[in-house]
Design a protein around this motif. Structure first.
Motif, PDB file in Angstrom:
ATOM      1  N   ILE A 146      -4.433  -3.126  -5.971  1.00 27.72           N
ATOM      2  CA  ILE A 146      -3.546  -1.903  -6.389  1.00 27.72           C
ATOM      3  C   ILE A 146      -3.197  -2.016  -8.025  1.00 27.72           C
ATOM      4  O   ILE A 146      -2.695  -3.087  -8.536  1.00 27.72           O
ATOM      5  CB  ILE A 146      -2.201  -1.772  -5.596  1.00 27.72           C
ATOM      6  N   TYR A 164       6.759   1.927 -11.495  1.00 28.64           N
ATOM      7  CA  TYR A 164       6.418   0.517 -11.765  1.00 28.64           C
ATOM      8  C   TYR A 164       6.894   0.190 -13.059  1.00 28.64           C
ATOM      9  O   TYR A 164       7.576  -1.198 -13.184  1.00 28.64           O
ATOM     10  CB  TYR A 164       4.967   0.429 -11.885  1.00 28.64           C
ATOM     11  N   GLY A 176       0.599  -1.098   0.173  1.00 29.46           N
ATOM     12  CA  GLY A 176       0.001   0.002  -0.076  1.00 29.46           C
ATOM     13  C   GLY A 176       0.887   1.246  -0.008  1.00 29.46           C
ATOM     14  O   GLY A 176       0.411   2.427  -0.409  1.00 29.46           O
ATOM     15  N   GLN A 184      -4.522  -7.084  -3.549  1.00 32.88           N
ATOM     16  CA  GLN A 184      -4.828  -5.686  -2.570  1.00 32.88           C
ATOM     17  C   GLN A 184      -5.515  -4.859  -3.461  1.00 32.88           C
ATOM     18  O   GLN A 184      -5.805  -3.326  -3.000  1.00 32.88           O
ATOM     19  CB  GLN A 184      -3.473  -5.055  -1.968  1.00 32.88           C
ATOM     20  N   THR A 242       1.775   3.292  -3.275  1.00 31.99           N
ATOM     21  CA  THR A 242       0.908   4.302  -4.116  1.00 31.99           C
ATOM     22  C   THR A 242       1.126   5.663  -3.445  1.00 31.99           C
ATOM     23  O   THR A 242       0.417   6.714  -4.033  1.00 31.99           O
ATOM     24  CB  THR A 242      -0.481   3.884  -3.783  1.00 31.99           C
ATOM     25  N   ARG A 243       2.023   5.772  -2.305  1.00 28.87           N
ATOM     26  CA  ARG A 243       2.072   7.109  -2.059  1.00 28.87           C
ATOM     27  C   ARG A 243       2.986   7.925  -3.016  1.00 28.87           C
ATOM     28  O   ARG A 243       3.779   7.373  -3.756  1.00 28.87           O
ATOM     29  CB  ARG A 243       2.808   7.150  -0.724  1.00 28.87           C
ATOM     30  N   LEU A 289       0.171  -7.092  -5.708  1.00 23.36           N
ATOM     31  CA  LEU A 289      -0.752  -5.759  -6.136  1.00 23.36           C
ATOM     32  C   LEU A 289      -2.390  -6.138  -6.368  1.00 23.36           C
ATOM     33  O   LEU A 289      -3.083  -5.483  -6.046  1.00 23.36           O
ATOM     34  CB  LEU A 289      -0.081  -5.328  -7.228  1.00 23.36           C
ATOM     35  N   LYS A 290      -2.581  -7.714  -7.142  1.00 23.83           N
ATOM     36  CA  LYS A 290      -3.664  -7.624  -7.444  1.00 23.83           C
ATOM     37  C   LYS A 290      -4.604  -8.218  -6.424  1.00 23.83           C
ATOM     38  O   LYS A 290      -5.691  -7.888  -6.090  1.00 23.83           O
ATOM     39  CB  LYS A 290      -3.506  -9.201  -8.429  1.00 23.83           C
ATOM     40  N   GLN A 328      -0.885   2.952 -10.403  1.00 27.31           N
ATOM     41  CA  GLN A 328      -0.899   3.969  -9.130  1.00 27.31           C
ATOM     42  C   GLN A 328       0.517   3.968  -8.558  1.00 27.31           C
ATOM     43  O   GLN A 328       0.636   4.756  -7.504  1.00 27.31           O
ATOM     44  CB  GLN A 328      -1.862   3.362  -7.969  1.00 27.31           C
ATOM     45  N   ILE A 329       1.595   3.469  -9.112  1.00 26.67           N
ATOM     46  CA  ILE A 329       2.855   3.282  -8.548  1.00 26.67           C
ATOM     47  C   ILE A 329       3.804   3.969  -9.106  1.00 26.67           C
ATOM     48  O   ILE A 329       3.930   3.808 -10.547  1.00 26.67           O
ATOM     49  CB  ILE A 329       3.183   1.694  -8.451  1.00 26.67           C
TER      50      ILE A 329
END
Length: 654
Positions: free
Chosen positions: A553, A561, A522, A551, A525-526, A548-549, A557-558
């Motif tokens: 995400i 990546y 998590g 959760q 994603t910041r 990621l899947k 969003q990253i």
């Protein structure tokens, strides 16, 4: 309108490339210049014979004396006159009186005057007869039997070596035997190697940010010595046009060839071309090769001068192309052709038009084919040269080669080494490096060559017959099982072994203190967190995507990546140097670079081995180390983060 020469002068003052000369044309021009201005080999110098190994004779060497220079015994025995032995038989032995008719000699002793044969000591019977010591013989001898006659090996005035001969150990013995203690050899070409750059520091000196350890000149100097020259390395010269020019002038006064390393490009502190032009003539500035484009070839004070790029791979390639020629020319010999081996490319290689590319590749025989796998392509990646077995030249007007294309490879290693190499393609693990080291230590003729293309890439390489083994840690989401489902799916038609190497911990790597308090997926994603990923098809990438899947995400969003590294150490280095805040990798990589580690999962890392390869001597040796070598097992455990309890166990057999 400016003339061509004045245009070049203006371009030179701006510090930009004068030309982008095709490689073939540049080589031809350089060869013609050397032929026109270099008058054959250098003058001779006299040196002791025992110091001539590897040197070239300046003139023919003729024997001053015969060898042997006296008749000598070839055996331990008795010197006799062959005519005195006539009539000797087993039934009627002949007796020869010691001192008068037979004289004892050891091997190498001079044959006494008047004697002309030797009977071996084991062929006589020594007795006392009529009060006198004699030897009995049971057969006659031939003239000069068991005698090394004068000149048997070398006759006085005989030719021992021709001029221009490279001296070997046996040649030294022959010259000494022929009466020489000193001979004339061609003087070694003296090559000045001048590293430039204000940022350079000598190896071992304290380092600060912005410093670069100066090692290029050592590579170039070693090449000079390898080619038969003598390198004179200068201390680094700072980026100052006056100092560089003065150093170049002094080097040209004293030495036969001058090499300036770095400063050949078009930066604000690249002064090589300007310094060279102020003292002589720039023949070429810029050759259409990759890497190595900003090479400079010139002539100053009757001496060839080379401006070699600063990136190590560029320096190595350009010096091999252009530096070798004057060193060999000054010795009066031709540059030997490169050893070439034909190989099939393991994957497609794209290349830009207009530049001839020197692609570094690793080689190994897999089945009937020699397989070439590309390694790193950066001009500054020195380890790509260390790991490479050869170069594939991609022509300037080609956009690359397709997978499976048969290509010529210019060798950097011996062909026999390639035949005994295990080709390992797939996922990276630090334990593979230790395995390669232990294999070479225990079995010196074998080597392990690993290419890091990810677990799925390794399985595909096995399927296409491009590797002997593949490292894999693929987790099947449906079954929760490692590796086996992927072998069953992609290699169903082939008999396989799956051998465990290690269990290992995967997790987030962060710098000491974890200043951004990264704890789980998590946090990726910041907005203040930059991530670095592994390449598609790698087991680490699949593990990341699985979490990621789960959760919910999305990759978008990253931040970071889409930025990829091909090894765990590459990810660790990116985190350590601030390129990224975190990345997924193994604990051993984090430990190696002093990073903190947040565990995510324990995974199984196996080696997939086709059964038909398992009996190959090099594969059998490798498996023996994995199963039985306690030193190897201990070294892996010493890295940290590894469970070796099932090392060597067969996890699956198809």
């Amino acid at each position: 309108m400016l003339s061509s020469s004045s245009c070049k002068e203006r371009l030179l003052k701006k510090g930009i490339y004068i030309e982008n000369t095709p490689l073939e044309k540049a080589i031809q021009l350089w060869q013609e210049t050397l032929s026109e201005h270099m008058a054959g080999p250098l003058l001779a110098e006299s040196i002791p014979v025992q110091e001539t190994l590897g040197r070239l004779t300046a003139e023919a060497v003729f024997a001053l004396i015969s060898s042997p220079f006296y008749h000598s015994s070839a055996m331990d025995g008795f010197a006799v006159r062959f005519s005195d032995t006539f009539g000797a038989t087993e039934t009627e032995p002949k007796s020869l009186a010691l001192s008068e008719d037979a004289v004892y000699v050891d091997t190498g002793d001079p044959i006494p005057e008047g004697f002309n044969a030797v009977i071996m000591i084991e062929d006589v019977n020594r007795i006392v007869k009529d009060g006198q010591e004699v030897i009995e013989i049971i057969e006659p001898v031939t003239p000069w039997q068991h005698v090394r006659v004068i000149g048997e090996d070398i006759v006085s005035t005989e030719l021992i070596l021709t001029g221009g001969h490279r001296i070997r150990p046996v040649d030294i013995g022959a010259m000494l035997s022929g009466g020489h203690t000193e001979i004339k050899v061609r003087r070694l070409p003296r090559v000045a190697v001048i590293p430039t750059g204000t940022e350079l520091v000598e190896p071992g000196e304290p380092l600060k940010k912005g410093d670069i350890v100066e090692f290029n000149s050592r590579i170039l100097s070693s090449l000079v010595e390898q080619w038969g020259g003598r390198a004179i390395r200068f201390s680094p010269v700072p980026d100052d046009i006056e100092q560089i020019t003065e150093t170049l002038r002094k080097a040209c006064e004293l030495y036969d060839v001058v090499v300036i390393n770095a400063g050949s490009s078009a930066g604000s502190e690249d002064y090589t071309a300007k310094a060279l032009a102020s003292l002589g003539k720039v023949l070429i500035h810029g050759v259409s090769i990759k890497p190595g484009k900003p090479v400079i070839l010139g002539w100053v004070m009757g001496k060839p001068v080379l401006g070699i790029p600063g990136y190590p791979v560029s320096a190595y390639i350009t010096f091999n192309l252009f530096g070798k020629m004057p060193v060999y020319a000054l010795q009066g010999i031709d540059v030997p052709p490169a050893e070439v081996m034909s190989a099939k490319l393991s994957r497609q290689v794209a290349s830009s038009l207009g530049q001839e590319e020197f692609l570094r590749v690793k080689l190994g025989r897999v089945g009937k084919n020699i397989v070439a796998t590309p390694v790193g392509r950066g001009a500054g990646v020195l380890m790509s040269l260390v790991r490479a077995d050869g170069f594939v030249r991609i022509p300037a007007m080609s956009e690359g080669y397709g997978a499976g294309t048969e290509v010529p490879v210019e060798m950097l290693r011996e062909k026999d080494e390639i035949e005994n190499t295990i080709v390992c393609t797939g996922s990276h693990d630090n334990a593979l490096d230790l395995l390669a080291n232990q294999l070479r230590k225990a079995f010196p003729k074998f080597s392990l060559s690993s290419a890091h293309v990810g677990s799925m890439g390794g399985i595909m390489a096995l399927k296409k017959g491009e590797a002997h083994i593949a490292g894999t840690h693929l987790l099947d989401e449906a079954t929760g099982e490692y590796n086996v489902p992927f072998l069953q799916s992609h290699l169903s038609g082939r008999k396989m072994l799956l051998v465990n190497l290690v269990y290992r911990e995967q997790g987030f790597m962060v710098i000491k203190g974890n200043p951004k308090h990264i704890r789980d997926f998590g946090d990726l994603t910041r907005g203040d967190v930059c991530f670095i990923n592994r390449q598609r098809g790698s087991g680490t990438r699949l593990l990341t995507d699985k979490h990621l899947k789960e959760q919910g995400i999305l990759p978008g969003q990253i931040t970071g990546y889409d930025r990829e590294e091909y090894t765990h150490m590459g990810v660790a280095s990116a985190v350590l140097t601030g390129i990224a805040d975190t990345g997924m990798g193994i604990l051993a990589a984090a430990n190696a670079l002093g990073l903190e580690f947040i565990p995510v999962a324990k995974e199984r890392y196996d080696l997939a081995v086709p059964k038909d390869f398992a009996l190959m001597p090099q594969i059998a040796a490798m498996l023996d180390i994995i199963r039985n070598d306690k030193e190897f097992r201990a070294s892996v455990e010493g890295l940290g983060g590894y469970d070796v309890s099932e090392m060597g166990a067969i996890m699956y057999e198809s």
